[in-house]
Design a protein around this motif. Structure first.
Motif, PDB file in Angstrom:
ATOM      1  N   ASP A  85       0.807  -1.214   0.000  1.00 51.45           N
ATOM      2  CA  ASP A  85       0.000   0.000   0.000  1.00 51.45           C
ATOM      3  C   ASP A  85       0.846   1.272   0.000  1.00 51.45           C
ATOM      4  OD1 ASP A  85       1.038  -0.182   2.538  1.00 51.45           O
ATOM      5  OD2 ASP A  85      -0.878   0.031   3.585  1.00 51.45           O
ATOM      6  N   ASN A 128      -3.261 -10.868 -10.847  1.00 54.22           N
ATOM      7  CA  ASN A 128      -2.720 -10.550  -9.538  1.00 54.22           C
ATOM      8  C   ASN A 128      -2.285 -11.863  -8.883  1.00 54.22           C
ATOM      9  OD1 ASN A 128      -2.210  -9.781  -6.905  1.00 54.22           O
ATOM     10  ND2 ASN A 128      -4.095  -8.596  -6.652  1.00 54.22           N
ATOM     11  N   GLN A 131      -1.873 -12.090  -5.192  1.00 61.51           N
ATOM     12  CA  GLN A 131      -3.133 -12.039  -4.435  1.00 61.51           C
ATOM     13  C   GLN A 131      -3.008 -11.157  -3.196  1.00 61.51           C
ATOM     14  OE1 GLN A 131      -6.575 -13.259  -5.021  1.00 61.51           O
ATOM     15  NE2 GLN A 131      -5.454 -12.705  -6.875  1.00 61.51           N
ATOM     16  N   ARG A 132      -2.451  -9.971  -3.431  1.00 64.90           N
ATOM     17  CA  ARG A 132      -2.374  -8.928  -2.409  1.00 64.90           C
ATOM     18  C   ARG A 132      -3.102  -7.699  -2.930  1.00 64.90           C
ATOM     19  NH1 ARG A 132       2.006  -8.983   0.935  1.00 64.90           N
ATOM     20  NH2 ARG A 132       0.871  -7.310   2.003  1.00 64.90           N
ATOM     21  N   SER A 133      -3.615  -6.880  -2.011  1.00 65.53           N
ATOM     22  CA  SER A 133      -4.332  -5.680  -2.418  1.00 65.53           C
ATOM     23  C   SER A 133      -3.939  -4.500  -1.548  1.00 65.53           C
ATOM     24  CB  SER A 133      -5.845  -5.900  -2.325  1.00 65.53           C
ATOM     25  OG  SER A 133      -6.537  -4.681  -2.568  1.00 65.53           O
ATOM     26  N   LEU A 135      -5.833  -2.188  -0.941  1.00 69.94           N
ATOM     27  CA  LEU A 135      -7.086  -1.730  -0.332  1.00 69.94           C
ATOM     28  C   LEU A 135      -7.407  -2.463   0.968  1.00 69.94           C
ATOM     29  CD1 LEU A 135      -9.342  -1.607  -3.541  1.00 69.94           C
ATOM     30  CD2 LEU A 135      -7.785   0.148  -2.663  1.00 69.94           C
ATOM     31  N   GLU A 136      -6.559  -3.428   1.345  1.00 61.14           N
ATOM     32  CA  GLU A 136      -6.853  -4.295   2.485  1.00 61.14           C
ATOM     33  C   GLU A 136      -7.190  -3.533   3.755  1.00 61.14           C
ATOM     34  OE1 GLU A 136      -3.377  -6.665   2.835  1.00 61.14           O
ATOM     35  OE2 GLU A 136      -3.756  -7.845   1.030  1.00 61.14           O
ATOM     36  N   ALA A 137      -6.431  -2.475   4.044  1.00 59.19           N
ATOM     37  CA  ALA A 137      -6.597  -1.778   5.327  1.00 59.19           C
ATOM     38  C   ALA A 137      -7.563  -0.602   5.256  1.00 59.19           C
ATOM     39  CB  ALA A 137      -5.232  -1.294   5.815  1.00 59.19           C
ATOM     40  N   ARG A 143     -14.192  -0.480  -0.812  1.00 60.98           N
ATOM     41  CA  ARG A 143     -12.997  -1.285  -1.121  1.00 60.98           C
ATOM     42  C   ARG A 143     -13.284  -2.317  -2.193  1.00 60.98           C
ATOM     43  NH1 ARG A 143     -11.641  -3.737   4.595  1.00 60.98           N
ATOM     44  NH2 ARG A 143     -13.917  -3.694   4.654  1.00 60.98           N
ATOM     45  N   PRO A 206      -0.685  -3.088  -8.013  1.00 60.85           N
ATOM     46  CA  PRO A 206      -1.229  -2.358  -6.863  1.00 60.85           C
ATOM     47  C   PRO A 206      -1.692  -0.949  -7.221  1.00 60.85           C
ATOM     48  CG  PRO A 206       0.759  -3.524  -6.230  1.00 60.85           C
ATOM     49  CD  PRO A 206       0.671  -3.618  -7.723  1.00 60.85           C
ATOM     50  N   HIS A 213      -9.916   2.340  -7.638  1.00 62.73           N
ATOM     51  CA  HIS A 213     -10.613   2.697  -6.397  1.00 62.73           C
ATOM     52  C   HIS A 213     -10.858   4.203  -6.320  1.00 62.73           C
ATOM     53  CE1 HIS A 213     -10.606   3.638  -1.972  1.00 62.73           C
ATOM     54  NE2 HIS A 213     -11.526   2.705  -2.003  1.00 62.73           N
TER      55      HIS A 213
END
Length: 264
Positions: A85, A128, A131-133, A135-137, A143, A206, A213
């Motif tokens: 992020d 991806n 498989q990480r984003s 937007l996770e947090a 999101r 990312p 978003h």
């Protein structure tokens, strides 16, 4: 003063509309910026401090053609800290300054024999694989952003037409994101091929997720520096990637400048 207030003051007359993130091999774009204002990331709270050779740490404000731009020379990579992020705040700032489109660039490995090193590829979609984003947090239901047409089809058509008019071959394909920093194994390359990837790299996805978003349109190009592991006898290294990228930087940057100048 935070980065947004600082840049709002510095960019008050410029009002950038196109945000650009430069990856390896694309630094020559800054030569096409007229009357540039350079702001080191160290003066911008929350902007990344790149730790990778080939990535600067400067925000450029100016014009490419008549297009007002904000160009990030250097980005945050997930492999630098383990977090994906690192570009949240910079892209939020550029959106707040007035940018409506994000143009991304990177260096990538080709999975296709017909797309050798020194080629340019327009990204039409991504995998991806990490498989990480980023937007996770983030809080809230926004999101859950759609990634259909993540790479804007209208902008892709425009880029393809400009390349055609220049006589520049611009491949199109799917970009697969691996977290890195190690290069992929031959088995991973074969997997990516089976999944439909045309190129692999360690960035870009990312930022695309963040841009969608934020409601930004996205255009992305890859500079091909090598064939994926197991597809040639060359020894992969970051130094080799930088060497290949630097050789083709001028041509790639000229095409990119023409595309940016023509964006709606």
């Amino acid at each position: 003063m935070n980065a947004l207030d600082f840049l709002t003051d510095r960019a008050a007359k410029l009002q950038p509309r196109i945000a650009v993130v430069l990856g390896s091999g694309w630094a020559g774009l800054t030569e096409h910026i007229s009357n540039p204002v350079q702001i080191p990331y160290v003066e911008l709270n929350g902007f990344p401090q790149p730790s990778v050779d080939g990535h600067g740490g400067t925000l450029w404000l100016g014009h490419i053609g008549s297009q007002p731009v904000a160009v990030m020379s250097g980005r945050s990579h997930g492999y630098e800290t383990g977090a994906v992020d690192g570009m949240v705040w910079p892209l939020q700032v550029l959106k707040a300054l007035g940018c409506h489109t994000l143009v991304q660039t990177n260096a990538a490995g080709s999975l296709r024999a017909d797309m050798p090193p020194q080629s340019l590829m327009l990204i039409t979609d991504h995998l991806n694989l990490a498989q990480r984003s980023p937007l996770e947090a983030l809080p809230g239901n926004d999101r859950f952003v759609s990634m259909v047409n993540a790479y804007d089809q209208e902008l892709n058509r425009l880029a393809a037409l400009i390349a055609l008019a220049q006589g520049t071959t611009l491949f199109e394909g799917v970009y697969a994101w691996f977290l890195g920093p190690q290069f992929e194994t031959p088995a991973e390359i074969r997997m990516a091929q089976l999944l439909g990837a045309d190129a692999v790299g360690m960035s870009t996805v990312p930022e695309t997720i963040l841009a969608r978003h934020l409601g930004l349109r996205v255009l992305a190009l890859s500079f091909i520096t090598n064939l994926g592991a197991g597809l040639s006898n060359e020894q992969l290294s970051h130094a080799h990637t930088l060497s290949q990228a630097q050789q083709g930087s001028a041509q790639a940057s000229c095409l990119l400048a023409d595309i940016i100048a023509a964006l709606p």
